[in-house]
Write a protein that holds these residues in place. Sequence first.
Motif, short mmCIF file in Angstrom:
data_model
loop_
_atom_site.label_atom_id
_atom_site.label_comp_id
_atom_site.label_asym_id
_atom_site.label_seq_id
_atom_site.Cartn_x
_atom_site.Cartn_y
_atom_site.Cartn_z
N ASP A 89 0.83 -1.21 0.00
CA ASP A 89 0.00 0.00 0.00
C ASP A 89 0.87 1.26 0.00
OD1 ASP A 89 -2.20 1.75 0.25
OD2 ASP A 89 -2.09 1.64 2.43
N THR A 90 1.93 1.25 0.80
CA THR A 90 2.78 2.43 0.91
C THR A 90 3.55 2.67 -0.39
OG1 THR A 90 3.04 1.97 3.26
CG2 THR A 90 4.55 3.56 2.30
N VAL A 91 4.09 1.61 -0.99
CA VAL A 91 4.81 1.76 -2.27
C VAL A 91 3.85 2.22 -3.36
CG1 VAL A 91 6.11 0.54 -4.06
CG2 VAL A 91 6.58 0.09 -1.63
N PHE A 92 2.64 1.67 -3.37
CA PHE A 92 1.65 2.08 -4.36
C PHE A 92 1.37 3.57 -4.24
CE2 PHE A 92 -2.30 2.64 -6.53
CZ PHE A 92 -2.39 1.61 -7.47
N THR A 93 1.25 4.07 -3.00
CA THR A 93 0.95 5.49 -2.78
C THR A 93 2.12 6.38 -3.15
OG1 THR A 93 -0.56 4.91 -0.98
CG2 THR A 93 0.26 7.18 -1.04
N GLU A 94 3.32 6.01 -2.72
CA GLU A 94 4.49 6.87 -2.92
C GLU A 94 5.17 6.65 -4.27
OE1 GLU A 94 5.21 9.23 -0.84
OE2 GLU A 94 3.61 8.58 0.51
N GLN A 95 5.06 5.46 -4.81
CA GLN A 95 5.72 5.08 -6.06
C GLN A 95 7.22 5.36 -6.01
OE1 GLN A 95 3.68 6.34 -9.65
NE2 GLN A 95 1.67 5.76 -8.82
N ASN A 96 7.78 5.20 -4.81
CA ASN A 96 9.20 5.45 -4.59
C ASN A 96 9.64 4.62 -3.39
OD1 ASN A 96 11.48 6.98 -3.14
ND2 ASN A 96 11.50 7.86 -5.21
N THR A 110 12.45 4.68 -1.63
CA THR A 110 13.11 5.42 -0.56
C THR A 110 12.09 6.10 0.34
OG1 THR A 110 15.05 5.80 -1.96
CG2 THR A 110 14.77 7.25 -0.04
N ARG A 111 11.10 6.78 -0.27
CA ARG A 111 10.08 7.44 0.54
C ARG A 111 9.24 6.43 1.31
NH1 ARG A 111 9.52 10.90 -4.03
NH2 ARG A 111 7.57 9.86 -4.64
N ALA A 112 8.94 5.30 0.68
CA ALA A 112 8.17 4.27 1.36
C ALA A 112 8.93 3.76 2.58
CB ALA A 112 7.88 3.12 0.41
N ALA A 113 10.25 3.57 2.43
CA ALA A 113 11.06 3.11 3.55
C ALA A 113 11.05 4.12 4.69
CB ALA A 113 12.50 2.84 3.08
N GLU A 114 11.11 5.42 4.38
CA GLU A 114 11.09 6.46 5.41
C GLU A 114 9.76 6.45 6.17
OE1 GLU A 114 11.87 9.95 3.17
OE2 GLU A 114 14.06 9.62 3.07
N LEU A 121 7.68 3.94 6.49
CA LEU A 121 7.51 2.70 7.24
C LEU A 121 8.56 2.53 8.33
CD1 LEU A 121 6.74 0.36 4.20
CD2 LEU A 121 5.11 1.10 5.94
N HIS A 122 9.56 3.41 8.35
CA HIS A 122 10.64 3.35 9.34
C HIS A 122 11.42 2.04 9.24
CE1 HIS A 122 9.14 7.01 11.21
NE2 HIS A 122 7.93 6.45 11.27
N ILE A 123 11.66 1.63 7.99
CA ILE A 123 12.51 0.47 7.73
C ILE A 123 13.50 0.85 6.64
CG2 ILE A 123 10.78 -1.22 8.46
CD1 ILE A 123 10.07 -1.68 5.54
N THR A 124 14.45 -0.03 6.35
CA THR A 124 15.44 0.27 5.33
C THR A 124 14.88 0.01 3.93
OG1 THR A 124 16.37 -1.97 5.33
CG2 THR A 124 17.28 -0.37 6.93
N GLN A 125 15.53 0.63 2.92
CA GLN A 125 15.07 0.40 1.55
C GLN A 125 15.24 -1.06 1.13
OE1 GLN A 125 16.23 3.33 -1.39
NE2 GLN A 125 16.22 1.81 -3.04
N PRO A 126 16.35 -1.73 1.51
CA PRO A 126 16.44 -3.16 1.18
C PRO A 126 15.32 -3.98 1.80
CG PRO A 126 18.60 -2.30 1.73
CD PRO A 126 17.62 -1.22 2.03
N ALA A 127 14.85 -3.58 3.00
CA ALA A 127 13.75 -4.30 3.63
C ALA A 127 12.47 -4.13 2.82
CB ALA A 127 13.54 -3.82 5.05
N GLY A 131 9.31 6.69 -11.49
CA GLY A 131 9.06 5.98 -10.24
C GLY A 131 8.53 4.58 -10.46
N MET A 132 8.07 3.97 -9.39
CA MET A 132 7.56 2.60 -9.42
C MET A 132 6.09 2.61 -9.87
SD MET A 132 10.21 0.89 -8.38
CE MET A 132 9.57 -0.72 -7.96
N ARG A 133 5.88 2.16 -11.12
CA ARG A 133 4.54 2.16 -11.68
C ARG A 133 3.84 0.83 -11.41
NH1 ARG A 133 3.34 7.35 -12.06
NH2 ARG A 133 4.72 8.50 -13.49
N PRO A 134 2.61 0.86 -10.89
CA PRO A 134 1.90 -0.40 -10.60
C PRO A 134 1.47 -1.10 -11.88
CG PRO A 134 0.47 1.49 -10.17
CD PRO A 134 1.84 2.05 -10.49
N THR A 135 1.53 -2.43 -11.84
CA THR A 135 1.03 -3.24 -12.95
C THR A 135 -0.49 -3.33 -12.87
OG1 THR A 135 1.10 -5.31 -11.72
CG2 THR A 135 3.15 -4.62 -12.83
N PRO A 136 -1.15 -3.82 -13.91
CA PRO A 136 -2.61 -3.99 -13.85
C PRO A 136 -3.05 -4.86 -12.66
CG PRO A 136 -1.87 -4.14 -16.11
CD PRO A 136 -0.63 -4.07 -15.27
N VAL A 137 -2.26 -5.89 -12.32
CA VAL A 137 -2.62 -6.74 -11.17
C VAL A 137 -2.57 -5.91 -9.89
CG1 VAL A 137 -1.87 -8.68 -9.75
CG2 VAL A 137 -1.89 -8.90 -12.24
#
Length: 302
Positions: free
Chosen positions: A15-22, A24-28, A30-36, A59-65
Amino acid sequence: MKLSQVDLNLFVVFDTVFTEQNLTRAAEILHITQPAVSNALNRLRDTVGDPLFVRTAKGMRPTPVAQNLIEPVRAALRQFESCLQSRDQFDPATASRVFRINAGDIAEPMFVPALAHYFEQHCPGLKLEVLFVDRADAPLEMAAGNLDIAIDATLLSHPELNSIPLLRDNYVCALRRDHPLAQTALTLEHYLALRHIHISSRVRGPGHVDLALRALGQRRNIAVRLQHYVAAQAVIAATDYALSAPRRLVAEWDVAALPLPFATQPQELNVFWHKSAEHDPANEWLRQTLQAVTGFGATAAR
């Protein structure tokens, strides 16, 4: 694929990656590392069998799924969050739930009408179910969440239960109003000469009053043995039989209530709940409101 095999935290990352499409921002957020974040996405990709996101210059574009998944996932996450928040707050005026109470034949007519009236006036979304569960099974039923509270004698005391007093009441002798003894000061001789109604869910065995008489070396004449106090009202109205019962129970009946001519232990009822529900807001509100509407508290909690 079984839900038990899926880490639900992966959907929070999704959900967070879908919203931010980034990432690094998603990791910030969620308070976890980007590799996580990347590792979580890879695990979810393996689970659903789709890349979910495609890395682009924007950025990270969501697929149709991923686009088809996002709304159901967000709805589920909101539902989870709502369930967790309900543990921290309870608004009876807007809440919608069923309270299940274990109450015997004395407790049900004495307390349930007042509680039902309060629900009707102030808590239209709340429902009440009154059950009768054997005393030995009540702690397990409360531990399993099948019962919210139990109203019972102190005999229910159990290491896994907490309790507060709800009632301490003396016994009286109830007679029809035009009974020959209705206007007299009842003596022990009068009492023993009466034919009595005994209420018990058991097939045999003495009651509260019988134990007090036994200590005096006396025994009453039991003419009718019933399982429910409600039926006793009709028997009293049609006969000269007497009923010994808690004063508060017969207070609303059209009967004469005379003090017993001998001492008995008072009727004591407590409210019991499982220790796991000690700080549950809904359970705590129910306990406080029950005390209040039945005269053991200043005001019902709203």
